[in-house]
Design a protein around this motif. Structure first.
Motif, PDB file in Angstrom:
ATOM      1  N   ILE A 267      60.350  38.934 -17.629  1.00  0.00           N
ATOM      2  CA  ILE A 267      61.438  39.862 -17.311  1.00  0.00           C
ATOM      3  C   ILE A 267      60.806  41.121 -16.726  1.00  0.00           C
ATOM      4  CG2 ILE A 267      63.366  41.205 -18.252  1.00  0.00           C
ATOM      5  CD1 ILE A 267      63.475  39.180 -20.573  1.00  0.00           C
ATOM      6  N   PRO A 268      61.320  41.621 -15.602  1.00  0.00           N
ATOM      7  CA  PRO A 268      60.756  42.842 -15.020  1.00  0.00           C
ATOM      8  C   PRO A 268      60.797  44.012 -16.022  1.00  0.00           C
ATOM      9  CG  PRO A 268      62.303  41.810 -13.497  1.00  0.00           C
ATOM     10  CD  PRO A 268      62.425  41.081 -14.801  1.00  0.00           C
ATOM     11  N   ASP A 269      59.731  44.800 -16.022  1.00  0.00           N
ATOM     12  CA  ASP A 269      59.646  45.940 -16.938  1.00  0.00           C
ATOM     13  C   ASP A 269      60.861  46.861 -16.817  1.00  0.00           C
ATOM     14  OD1 ASP A 269      57.221  44.933 -17.716  1.00  0.00           O
ATOM     15  OD2 ASP A 269      56.015  46.576 -16.888  1.00  0.00           O
ATOM     16  N   GLU A 270      61.317  47.081 -15.589  1.00  0.00           N
ATOM     17  CA  GLU A 270      62.456  47.978 -15.372  1.00  0.00           C
ATOM     18  C   GLU A 270      63.699  47.477 -16.110  1.00  0.00           C
ATOM     19  OE1 GLU A 270      60.845  46.449 -12.578  1.00  0.00           O
ATOM     20  OE2 GLU A 270      59.395  48.100 -12.609  1.00  0.00           O
ATOM     21  N   GLU A 271      63.872  46.163 -16.138  1.00  0.00           N
ATOM     22  CA  GLU A 271      65.033  45.587 -16.815  1.00  0.00           C
ATOM     23  C   GLU A 271      64.909  45.743 -18.337  1.00  0.00           C
ATOM     24  OE1 GLU A 271      68.304  42.135 -16.358  1.00  0.00           O
ATOM     25  OE2 GLU A 271      66.580  42.157 -15.023  1.00  0.00           O
ATOM     26  N   ILE A 272      63.704  45.577 -18.858  1.00  0.00           N
ATOM     27  CA  ILE A 272      63.501  45.786 -20.293  1.00  0.00           C
ATOM     28  C   ILE A 272      63.769  47.238 -20.660  1.00  0.00           C
ATOM     29  CG2 ILE A 272      61.785  45.789 -22.154  1.00  0.00           C
ATOM     30  CD1 ILE A 272      60.556  43.292 -20.769  1.00  0.00           C
ATOM     31  N   LEU A 273      63.291  48.171 -19.845  1.00  0.00           N
ATOM     32  CA  LEU A 273      63.541  49.590 -20.115  1.00  0.00           C
ATOM     33  C   LEU A 273      65.031  49.917 -20.040  1.00  0.00           C
ATOM     34  CD1 LEU A 273      60.521  51.216 -18.240  1.00  0.00           C
ATOM     35  CD2 LEU A 273      60.721  50.613 -20.665  1.00  0.00           C
ATOM     36  N   GLU A 274      65.740  49.256 -19.140  1.00  0.00           N
ATOM     37  CA  GLU A 274      67.187  49.437 -19.052  1.00  0.00           C
ATOM     38  C   GLU A 274      67.872  48.920 -20.327  1.00  0.00           C
ATOM     39  OE1 GLU A 274      70.748  47.714 -16.299  1.00  0.00           O
ATOM     40  OE2 GLU A 274      68.967  48.466 -15.238  1.00  0.00           O
ATOM     41  N   MET A 275      67.362  47.809 -20.876  1.00  0.00           N
ATOM     42  CA  MET A 275      67.904  47.287 -22.132  1.00  0.00           C
ATOM     43  C   MET A 275      67.662  48.277 -23.274  1.00  0.00           C
ATOM     44  SD  MET A 275      66.809  43.279 -22.119  1.00  0.00           S
ATOM     45  CE  MET A 275      66.592  42.416 -20.594  1.00  0.00           C
ATOM     46  N   VAL A 276      66.499  48.933 -23.276  1.00  0.00           N
ATOM     47  CA  VAL A 276      66.209  49.958 -24.282  1.00  0.00           C
ATOM     48  C   VAL A 276      67.201  51.109 -24.129  1.00  0.00           C
ATOM     49  CG1 VAL A 276      64.526  51.679 -25.076  1.00  0.00           C
ATOM     50  CG2 VAL A 276      63.768  49.365 -24.471  1.00  0.00           C
ATOM     51  N   ASP A 277      67.414  51.542 -22.886  1.00  0.00           N
ATOM     52  CA  ASP A 277      68.360  52.636 -22.623  1.00  0.00           C
ATOM     53  C   ASP A 277      69.757  52.284 -23.135  1.00  0.00           C
ATOM     54  OD1 ASP A 277      66.294  53.966 -21.313  1.00  0.00           O
ATOM     55  OD2 ASP A 277      67.029  53.473 -19.294  1.00  0.00           O
ATOM     56  N   GLN A 278      70.194  51.067 -22.860  1.00  0.00           N
ATOM     57  CA  GLN A 278      71.525  50.639 -23.298  1.00  0.00           C
ATOM     58  C   GLN A 278      71.622  50.585 -24.809  1.00  0.00           C
ATOM     59  OE1 GLN A 278      71.999  46.932 -21.210  1.00  0.00           O
ATOM     60  NE2 GLN A 278      72.407  47.938 -19.254  1.00  0.00           N
ATOM     61  N   SER A 279      70.583  50.091 -25.463  1.00  0.00           N
ATOM     62  CA  SER A 279      70.574  50.007 -26.918  1.00  0.00           C
ATOM     63  C   SER A 279      70.666  51.406 -27.523  1.00  0.00           C
ATOM     64  CB  SER A 279      69.301  49.302 -27.401  1.00  0.00           C
ATOM     65  OG  SER A 279      69.276  49.221 -28.806  1.00  0.00           O
ATOM     66  N   TYR A 280      69.838  52.299 -27.021  1.00  0.00           N
ATOM     67  CA  TYR A 280      69.864  53.687 -27.509  1.00  0.00           C
ATOM     68  C   TYR A 280      71.254  54.286 -27.324  1.00  0.00           C
ATOM     69  CZ  TYR A 280      69.088  58.694 -27.731  1.00  0.00           C
ATOM     70  OH  TYR A 280      69.197  60.051 -28.042  1.00  0.00           O
ATOM     71  N   GLN A 281      71.830  54.102 -26.141  1.00  0.00           N
ATOM     72  CA  GLN A 281      73.133  54.707 -25.849  1.00  0.00           C
ATOM     73  C   GLN A 281      74.234  54.131 -26.736  1.00  0.00           C
ATOM     74  OE1 GLN A 281      72.993  57.327 -23.558  1.00  0.00           O
ATOM     75  NE2 GLN A 281      74.838  57.774 -24.700  1.00  0.00           N
ATOM     76  N   LEU A 282      74.214  52.828 -26.987  1.00  0.00           N
ATOM     77  CA  LEU A 282      75.199  52.213 -27.885  1.00  0.00           C
ATOM     78  C   LEU A 282      75.114  52.818 -29.284  1.00  0.00           C
ATOM     79  CD1 LEU A 282      74.962  48.431 -26.953  1.00  0.00           C
ATOM     80  CD2 LEU A 282      77.012  49.844 -26.799  1.00  0.00           C
ATOM     81  N   VAL A 283      73.894  52.975 -29.789  1.00  0.00           N
ATOM     82  CA  VAL A 283      73.717  53.534 -31.127  1.00  0.00           C
ATOM     83  C   VAL A 283      74.079  55.018 -31.128  1.00  0.00           C
ATOM     84  CG1 VAL A 283      72.048  54.011 -32.959  1.00  0.00           C
ATOM     85  CG2 VAL A 283      72.039  51.797 -31.801  1.00  0.00           C
ATOM     86  N   PHE A 284      73.614  55.757 -30.133  1.00  0.00           N
ATOM     87  CA  PHE A 284      73.935  57.189 -30.060  1.00  0.00           C
ATOM     88  C   PHE A 284      75.443  57.398 -30.005  1.00  0.00           C
ATOM     89  CE2 PHE A 284      74.733  61.198 -27.906  1.00  0.00           C
ATOM     90  CZ  PHE A 284      73.929  62.070 -28.629  1.00  0.00           C
ATOM     91  N   ASN A 285      76.129  56.608 -29.194  1.00  0.00           N
ATOM     92  CA  ASN A 285      77.588  56.744 -29.063  1.00  0.00           C
ATOM     93  C   ASN A 285      78.327  56.452 -30.363  1.00  0.00           C
ATOM     94  OD1 ASN A 285      77.264  57.421 -26.391  1.00  0.00           O
ATOM     95  ND2 ASN A 285      77.847  55.417 -25.606  1.00  0.00           N
ATOM     96  N   SER A 286      77.713  55.666 -31.240  1.00  0.00           N
ATOM     97  CA  SER A 286      78.359  55.306 -32.509  1.00  0.00           C
ATOM     98  C   SER A 286      78.164  56.370 -33.598  1.00  0.00           C
ATOM     99  CB  SER A 286      77.824  53.959 -33.020  1.00  0.00           C
ATOM    100  OG  SER A 286      76.512  54.097 -33.538  1.00  0.00           O
ATOM    101  N   LEU A 287      77.332  57.367 -33.311  1.00  0.00           N
ATOM    102  CA  LEU A 287      77.052  58.406 -34.316  1.00  0.00           C
ATOM    103  C   LEU A 287      78.244  59.342 -34.488  1.00  0.00           C
ATOM    104  CD1 LEU A 287      73.432  59.445 -33.247  1.00  0.00           C
ATOM    105  CD2 LEU A 287      74.096  57.835 -35.050  1.00  0.00           C
ATOM    106  N   LYS A 288      78.277  59.978 -35.645  1.00  0.00           N
ATOM    107  CA  LYS A 288      79.294  61.006 -35.892  1.00  0.00           C
ATOM    108  C   LYS A 288      79.047  62.177 -34.950  1.00  0.00           C
ATOM    109  CE  LYS A 288      79.547  59.858 -40.780  1.00  0.00           C
ATOM    110  NZ  LYS A 288      79.242  60.296 -42.134  1.00  0.00           N
TER     111      LYS A 288
END
Length: 118
Positions: free
Chosen positions: A87-108
């Protein structure tokens, strides 16, 4: 993508901290005490588990053999990615970004403000 590169990138996220709640084999990266990345060093390849939108999770699993349902996690919301260079590194980093954003958005709201103001 190498273990250290992924670790460094993930820890640059605002409010990200490292933890080892499951033992020394798995690095857990959290924001406001919620996991968004679990990175494990393997004998041949390292892997990372990331939170993912369920619809996108299925697409990624179909697209890449290296992406499977989250290991010991809710497979609907988590993917485990084998870092085998398929998997291209850029795509993995994008997956990290999405994961972080999903969790951040779920915070109080107060927790989000605390992170944004730090």
């Amino acid at each position: 993508m190498e273990y250290e590169e992924l670790k460094t990138y993930s820890l640059k996220k605002q409010g990200a901290v490292e933890d080892y709640p499951f033992g020394p084999e798995t690095l857990v990266i959290k924001v406001s005490n919620k996991m968004f990345a679990l990175i494990s060093e393997g004998q041949e390849y390292s892997s990372v588990s990331l939170k993912c939108d369920p619809f996108l999770a299925e697409i990624l699993r179909e697209k890449y053999k290296a992406v499977t349902g989250g290991y010991h996690l809710n497979k609907r919301h988590w993917n485990t990615i084998l870092l085998d260079d398929s998997i291209p590194d850029e795509e993995i980093l994008e997956m990290v970004d999405q994961s972080y954003q999903l969790v951040f958005n779920s915070l109080k709201k107060a927790d989000k403000q605390k992170i944004l103001n730090s």
